[in-house]
Write a protein that holds these residues in place. Structure first.
Motif, PDB file in Angstrom:
ATOM      1  N   THR A 133     120.929   1.642  23.485  1.00 11.42           N
ATOM      2  CA  THR A 133     120.539   3.031  23.222  1.00 11.42           C
ATOM      3  C   THR A 133     120.454   3.298  21.728  1.00 11.42           C
ATOM      4  O   THR A 133     119.538   3.988  21.253  1.00 11.42           O
ATOM      5  N   LYS A 134     121.382   2.740  20.980  1.00 11.56           N
ATOM      6  CA  LYS A 134     121.353   2.892  19.522  1.00 11.56           C
ATOM      7  C   LYS A 134     120.055   2.322  18.955  1.00 11.56           C
ATOM      8  O   LYS A 134     119.387   2.947  18.122  1.00 11.56           O
ATOM      9  N   THR A 135     119.674   1.149  19.413  1.00  9.25           N
ATOM     10  CA  THR A 135     118.462   0.503  18.916  1.00  9.25           C
ATOM     11  C   THR A 135     117.221   1.310  19.271  1.00  9.25           C
ATOM     12  O   THR A 135     116.327   1.510  18.432  1.00  9.25           O
ATOM     13  N   LEU A 136     117.161   1.803  20.500  1.00 12.43           N
ATOM     14  CA  LEU A 136     115.993   2.565  20.943  1.00 12.43           C
ATOM     15  C   LEU A 136     115.863   3.872  20.173  1.00 12.43           C
ATOM     16  O   LEU A 136     114.765   4.227  19.696  1.00 12.43           O
ATOM     17  N   THR A 137     116.958   4.602  20.038  1.00 13.87           N
ATOM     18  CA  THR A 137     116.875   5.894  19.348  1.00 13.87           C
ATOM     19  C   THR A 137     116.588   5.709  17.858  1.00 13.87           C
ATOM     20  O   THR A 137     115.855   6.503  17.259  1.00 13.87           O
ATOM     21  N   MET A 138     117.132   4.656  17.264  1.00 17.81           N
ATOM     22  CA  MET A 138     116.841   4.415  15.846  1.00 17.81           C
ATOM     23  C   MET A 138     115.391   3.968  15.649  1.00 17.81           C
ATOM     24  O   MET A 138     114.784   4.257  14.620  1.00 17.81           O
ATOM     25  N   ARG A 139     114.829   3.285  16.651  1.00 11.51           N
ATOM     26  CA  ARG A 139     113.410   2.928  16.576  1.00 11.51           C
ATOM     27  C   ARG A 139     112.557   4.193  16.503  1.00 11.51           C
ATOM     28  O   ARG A 139     111.632   4.310  15.691  1.00 11.51           O
ATOM     29  N   ILE A 140     112.872   5.162  17.358  1.00 11.11           N
ATOM     30  CA  ILE A 140     112.114   6.412  17.363  1.00 11.11           C
ATOM     31  C   ILE A 140     112.271   7.139  16.033  1.00 11.11           C
ATOM     32  O   ILE A 140     111.287   7.614  15.433  1.00 11.11           O
ATOM     33  N   ALA A 141     113.510   7.239  15.559  1.00 12.56           N
ATOM     34  CA  ALA A 141     113.753   7.920  14.278  1.00 12.56           C
ATOM     35  C   ALA A 141     113.054   7.198  13.129  1.00 12.56           C
ATOM     36  O   ALA A 141     112.513   7.842  12.212  1.00 12.56           O
ATOM     37  N   TYR A 142     113.029   5.879  13.179  1.00 13.22           N
ATOM     38  CA  TYR A 142     112.367   5.093  12.137  1.00 13.22           C
ATOM     39  C   TYR A 142     110.861   5.376  12.112  1.00 13.22           C
ATOM     40  O   TYR A 142     110.262   5.557  11.045  1.00 13.22           O
ATOM     41  N   LEU A 143     110.240   5.412  13.282  1.00 13.48           N
ATOM     42  CA  LEU A 143     108.801   5.693  13.356  1.00 13.48           C
ATOM     43  C   LEU A 143     108.472   7.049  12.732  1.00 13.48           C
ATOM     44  O   LEU A 143     107.468   7.208  12.035  1.00 13.48           O
ATOM     45  N   VAL A 144     109.334   8.036  13.009  1.00 17.59           N
ATOM     46  CA  VAL A 144     109.076   9.394  12.518  1.00 17.59           C
ATOM     47  C   VAL A 144     109.372   9.511  11.024  1.00 17.59           C
ATOM     48  O   VAL A 144     108.566  10.043  10.256  1.00 17.59           O
TER      49      VAL A 144
END
Length: 571
Positions: free
Chosen positions: A33-44
Motif C-alpha cells: 500500500t505504501k508503494t502504491l500510494t507513493m506512486r500516485i503521489a509521485y506522478l502528481v
C-alpha cells in the motif's frame, strides 16, 4: 517528495518507473500500500499528470479510504483536486448514473429460495446457490444448469425493478462495450489506472479494466500467492493473463518483509519454496512452530494457557511470564484463525468460559446473528425515535412502554429489556448486551456498531482476543497468531482446490508479526486426525515441531474416561 528516500531499491523503482504497463509482485509485509500510494503521489507531485487524471481501483471501501487518507497526507494541502480512489463497484455505479435500486441480502436469499430448481441443484443450500449464481454472473463458471437458474433469478429481480451488486459490473461492462461515446469519454479522462490487490481481480473485472484503459498507463500490484477468493472467481492466474496481454510490461518484485520476525518469514518462504523468497528486515527474534495436542479440548486449553502466560497470567492457577515485554502486551495482540467456523466452536466455548474478552470477526460474529440484529434495530429506533422496520408495530409499542416504565436510558439496559420482551436468550445476544456497558447512550452504541460493520465487525482498538476465519484475516496482522485445526479435511478442506488451500495456509501464517503457532490434534470430534500436508511439508528447521506438555496426561485421562463409559454401559 516526502518519504521517497526511505524506500528500498525495489520500492523506489516501482514508485519512479516510467510510463507503460507495470506489474508489481508484492509479498506480505513488503509495503504494497505504501508503494502504491507513493506512486500516485509521485506522478502528481512531479507534474506528470493532473490528479483528476488518475484512477486507483481496489476491492473494499475500507481499503479505498485508507489509500485516500495516505495520498492526501503525501500531497498535503495544495488546494488541488485529488486522484479518484474507488472500488470497482463504486466506479461502475457512477458510470451507470447511480440510480439503480439494490436488493437486500435477505430479499436476495428469499428470491433464490423460491426459484424452481433443476434436479442437479436440488440439494444445494440457498447461500451456496447464491454464491454459484454470483460466480456465473462474474464469468467464473459456465455451467449450463447455472445459466438457466441465473436467468430465472435475473427475471425475478427485473420484475421488482431491482438489481444485485454483480449487476453493477455486468451492466457497466455492457455499457462500455456498446456505447462508444461513453467508453471514449472514460478513456480520455484517465491517463493512469492503478489496481490494488490485483490477485483478487476476476475475469469480469479484468474485462472492465481493459475497457477503461484505452491508451492509459496501467499499474497493477498484488501477490498471486495470496489469491484466496476463488469462490468469487478471482485467481492468481490473472497475473499470467496480464503478462500475455502486455508482453512489453515492466515487472518489479518487492522482496523485503517489514512485518514479521525472521522465523515467520522463513516459515512463509517454506510454504512456497519456488516463489521469490522474502527477506526479513526485522532483526528481533520471533517464534514459528507446529504444536501437537490431543484433541480440540486440549487445543483450546493450550491456546488459552499460552495467552494467559504471555500477558502475565490471568489467575493463580496459571504460569506467569517473567518476560518484561508482558507488561506491554494486551489481548488485542492475539488472533485465533481457522479455516471454517466449525473448527473453532469448542475453542470459542472454552474462551467464553475462561472469562477472557474476545471478538468474533466476519462469519460467526454475534453482531451478524438475527437476534442480535433485532436488538441493534431496537437501539437504533430508540436513538432515532422511529419504529424499527423488522419488528411488528404492536410488539414495538409494548417494548417501548416497557422500556419507558423501567426508566432505563443506558444501551445495555435497553437491550436487556428488549431481549426479555422479545424472548431472546442466546449466548450471542448475552455477549452482545455485555459489550454495551461502555456506552452512555443508544446513539453512541449504534454509531460504534455502524463503524465496525464496515470492517466485518472488527474493532482494532478492542482489548480482546480476535477470532476470525483465514478469509476474514486477509489484510490484517497481529503480533501473535494461533492457527487452529491444521489437519487434513479441514486445512486443506476436503472439497476445495488444493492450490487455493495452500494459499490460505500462507495467508494465515503471514499475518503474524512475532509469534506463529500452528496447532493440530491427534483426534478431533472423537475421530483420528491427520496432520495437514502443509505442515508435514514444512522443513523442521523452518517450523520446529513441539508437543503439548499436557498431551500424555490428557491421553491417560481420555483412556480412563473411555474405560469408565465402557463399564457403565454394562449396567
Amino acid at each position: 517528495m516526502q518519504g521517497i528516500d526511505d524506500l528500498n531499491e525495489a520500492q523506489h523503482a516501482a514508485v519512479t518507473a516510467g510510463d507503460g504497463p507495470l506489474l508489481i509482485v508484492a509479498g506480505p509485509g513488503t509495503g504494497k500500500t505504501k508503494t502504491l500510494t507513493m506512486r500516485i503521489a509521485y506522478l502528481v507531485t512531479t507534474g506528470r499528470v493532473q490528479p483528476e487524471q488518475v484512477l486507483a481501483l481496489t476491492f473494499t471501501k475500507k481499503a479505498a479510504e485508507e489509500m485516500q487518507s495516505r495520498i492526501q497526507a503525501l500531497l498535503g494541502k495544495t488546494g488541488r483536486s485529488t486522484p479518484q480512489i474507488s472500488t470497482f463497484h463504486a466506479l461502475c455505479n457512477t458510470l451507470l448514473g447511480g440510480d439503480l435500486m439494490f436488493v437486500s441480502e435477505a430479499e436476495r436469499l428469499r428470491i433464490i429460495r423460491a426459484l424452481p430448481r433443476p434436479a442437479a441443484l436440488k440439494g444445494v443450500a440457498v447461500r451456496e446457490l447464491a454464491l454459484c449464481i454470483s460466480r456465473y454472473k462474474n464469468q467464473a463458471d459456465n455451467d449450463p444448469v447455472l445459466a438457466t437458474i441465473t436467468a430465472a433469478y435475473n427475471e425475478a429481480l427485473a420484475r421488482q425493478g431491482i438489481a444485485d451488486f454483480d449487476d453493477l459490473l455486468v451492466r457497466a461492462r455492457q455499457l462500455l462495450e456498446t456505447d462508444a461515446a461513453t467508453r471514449q469519454a472514460v478513456q480520455d479522462k484517465y491517463r493512469y489506472v492503478l489496481v490494488d490487490e490485483f490477485q483478487d481481480t476476476n475475469m469480469l473485472q479484468y474485462q472492465l479494466l481493459r475497457l477503461l484503459l484505452g491508451d492509459a498507463n496501467v499499474y497493477v500490484i498484488g501477490d498471486p500467492n495470496q489469491s484466496i477468493y476463488g469462490f468469487r472467481g478471482a485467481s492468481g492466474g490473472i497475473f499470467d493473463q496480464f503478462r500475455a496481454d502486455y508482453p512489453d510490461h515492466t515487472a518489479i518484485t518487492l522482496e523485503v518483509n517489514y512485518r514479521s520476525a525472521p522465523q515467520i518469514v522463513a516459515a512463509g518462504n517454506a510454504i512456497f519454496p519456488h516463489s521469490p523468497q522474502l527477506h526479513a528486515h526485522r532483526q528481533a527474534s520471533g517464534t514459528a512452530q507446529a504444536v501437537e495436542v490431543l484433541n480440540e479440548y486440549s487445543e483450546a486449553n493450550w491456546v488459552i494457557d499460552t495467552i494467559h502466560r504471555e500477558v502475565g497470567g490471568g489467575d493463580f492457577m496459571r504460569v506467569v511470564s517473567d518476560n518484561q515485554r508482558a507488561d506491554e502486551r494486551t489481548l488485542r495482540d492475539f488472533a485465533v484463525l481457522y479455516r471454517n467456523r466449525s473448527a473453532a466452536q469448542t475453542f470459542q466455548k472454552a474462551l467464553a468460559h475462561s472469562g477472557l474478552p474476545y471478538q468474533v470477526v466476519g462469519e460467526g460474529s454475534p453482531y451478524d446473528q438475527p437476534y442480535v440484529q433485532q436488538l441493534v434495530a431496537v437501539l437504533r429506533a430508540v436513538a432515532c425515535n422511529v419504529a424499527p422496520d423488522d419488528i411488528e408495530a404492536n410488539v414495538w409499542r409494548v417494548l417501548r412502554e416497557r422500556v419507558a416504565k423501567a426508566g432505563v436510558r443506558k444501551p445495555e439496559a435497553i437491550a436487556g429489556e428488549a431481549a426479555a420482551a422479545l424472548g431472546i436468550d442466546t449466548p450471542e445476544a448475552r455477549h452482545f448486551i455485555g459489550t454495551l456497558v461502555r456506552f452512555d447512550t443508544p446513539a453512541a452504541a449504534v454509531a460504534y456498531i455502524d463503524a465496525i460493520a464496515a470492517q466485518d465487525f472488527y474493532d482494532p482498538a478492542a482489548d480482546a482476543v480476535t477470532l476470525l476465519t483465514i478469509h476474514a484475516s486477509k489484510g490484517l496482522e497481529f503480533p501473535y497468531i494461533f492457527l487452529l485445526a491444521a489437519e487434513e479435511d479441514i486445512l486443506p478442506y476436503r472439497a476445495a482446490n488444493i492450490d487455493e488451500e495452500r494459499r490460505l495456509f500462507y495467508v494465515a501464517a503471514t499475518r503474524a508479526r512475532d509469534s506463529l503457532h500452528i496447532v493440530h490434534a491427534r483426534r478431533r470430534s472423537g475421530e483420528l486426525a491427520t496432520r495437514s500436508r502443509f505442515v508435514q511439508e514444512l522443513p523442521e528447521q523452518a517450523v520446529p515441531r513441539v508437543t503439548d506438555p499436557q498431551l500424555a496426561t490428557d491421553q491417560r485421562r481420555a483412556v480412563k474416561r473411555a474405560a469408565k463409559r465402557s463399564q457403565q454401559s454394562l449396567f
